[in-house]
Motif scaffolding. Structure first.
Motif: not given
Length: 192
Positions: A83-101, A70-80
């Motif tokens: 916009t904050p909303v775009e960054a949030l969408k990418r972070a959530v998508q990355a976490i959801l992929k991990v959460a499914d596993r 999860a940490r690797d996925a969030v960092i890899g989602s380019r959180p910086d």
């Protein structure tokens, strides 16, 4: 390679196979025995117990791996980026992929300080996105960023359960989390 190096590599492969098999098996059958885990991993029961003294040790290893992924996925989602909303969408998508596993993972034991620290590392980029959104005026500034990140985590967990139960389609999961979250912390529209 030395015999010791070969043994170490075999042990590492076995441990990885056990964890991978347990992730899948325990998500489908939470009460599956260590013997079933061994069978699914293609190793003997003694090999499982050599690596994991108990079921609790195996589950903790899975939790540890889930948090690292999860940490690797969030960092890899380019959180910086963006916009904050775009960054949030990418972070959530990355976490959801991990959460499914890691469907098995529900809650980190309160007394496991090390895993709680790892969970903080997962949440730090999310907290930073919220803070950035507050500074830019996209998100409310009257809520603590860490509280917002915790609320986001709860939404992710809720949508993961809904995915498992078939109540939500995978293609809708990220949108549901992000819209629920962002609408809840959106800065109010200027009046006047």
């Amino acid at each position: 390679m030395s015999p010791t190096g070969h043994l170490r590599a075999d042990a590492e492969r076995n441990m990885r196979a056990i964890i991978d098999a347990a992730i899948v098996l325990l998500a489908a059958e939470p009460e599956a025995s260590m013997e079933r885990v061994a069978t699914a991993a293609g190793v003997g029961r003694a090999t499982v117990y050599r690596h994991f003294a108990s079921r609790e040790h195996l589950v903790r290893a899975i939790l540890d791996q889930a948090l690292q992924d999860a940490r690797d996925a969030v960092i890899g989602s380019r959180p910086d980026d963006g916009t904050p909303v775009e960054a949030l969408k990418r972070a959530v998508q990355a976490i959801l992929k991990v959460a499914d596993r890691y469907r098995l993972v529900r809650q980190i034991p309160r007394d496991d300080v090390e895993l709680r620290q790892r969970a903080e590392e997962v949440g730090a980029p999310l907290t930073a996105i919220v803070g950035r959104g507050q500074r830019s005026g996209d998100f409310r500034s009257d809520l603590q960023p860490r509280w917002c990140a915790s609320a986001l985590g709860a939404l992710i967990q809720a949508v993961t359960v809904a995915l498992i139960d078939g109540e939500v389609r995978e293609r809708d999961a990220c949108r549901l989390v992000v819209s629920t979250f962002v609408d809840g912390i959106a800065a109010p529209a200027p009046t006047g």
